[in-house]
Design an enzyme around this catalytic site. Sequence first.
Site, PDB file in Angstrom:
ATOM      1  N   GLY A  96       0.369  -1.492  -0.428  1.00 23.32           N
ATOM      2  CA  GLY A  96       0.352   0.277   0.415  1.00 23.32           C
ATOM      3  C   GLY A  96       0.802   1.329  -0.303  1.00 23.32           C
TER       4      GLY A  96
ATOM      5  CD  GLU B 167       0.073  -6.044  -2.170  1.00 17.95           C
ATOM      6  OE1 GLU B 167       0.060  -4.257  -1.374  1.00 17.95           O
ATOM      7  OE2 GLU B 167       1.568  -5.980  -2.447  1.00 17.95           O
TER       8      GLU B 167
ATOM      9  CD  GLU C  84      -2.292  -1.575  -3.419  1.00 14.38           C
ATOM     10  OE1 GLU C  84      -3.063  -1.473  -4.484  1.00 14.38           O
ATOM     11  OE2 GLU C  84      -2.108  -1.568  -2.447  1.00 14.38           O
TER      12      GLU C  84
END
Length: 260
Positions: A111, A134, A114
């Site tokens: 994240g 992930e 991201e």
Amino acid sequence: MTDYTNLTLSIDHHTAIVTLNNPPAHTWTMDSLQALKQLIADLNAKDDVYAVIIHGDGEKFFSAGADLNNFADGDKGHAISMAIAFGEAFEALSAYRGVSIAVINGYAMGGGLECALACDIRIAEEHAQMALPETGVGLLPCAGGTQNLPWLVGEGWAKRMILCGERVDANTALRIGLVEEITAKGEGLTAAQALAQKVAKQSPVAVSYSKALIQAARDTPPAQNLILEREAFVKLFDTKDQREGVQAFLEKRKPNWQNK
């Protein structure tokens, strides 16, 4: 000034600087994701801020993403809430009306990467490391990673990073188009501020229109976007900035933008 959980906001002239601050690895929480969404909404309402820079506090981490302790109990309800929070926060960042610049000043994992992918431009310091790991823990990128990464680097490299768990360094990231610039360690923020100063010289309204059109190319056919492009061009003639920009050029002076 609003208190944004795990985020520090400062504003320098026309640039907002957001520092991720959740030591030691600046992981995202429900509260900080909601705070980012609110922060972007607040910046959208500030006519005199044209760019936002996001970087991690210190020199080791940009952000390590989500804390996996959040998912250790296998609670699907909590997973749904976190996935929605990640999506809403980073989609708000992507839709920010100005220019967003990520300074990847260390590890950007999951994240964390991201978040950088949701920005318009990415600058990596030379020691940066980037990955979407992930699938290695039985999960997948749920905050835009599977969509934004292949748009930048192509399907092959996106599959290497997501399906194979491959980590890339700054030089590789530049070569494959994941970042647009590399700086020495500790110099990313300065480079981002210099870029933000270039943004401030452009009409903020024209930038906003142009950004929306560029991003529309991801999912709308060119034939349709070409029509929207011409419509947006004509729509700019209803703005004060269009008149100011042309007049300033003819008078050989710097324009005084109003973002209107």
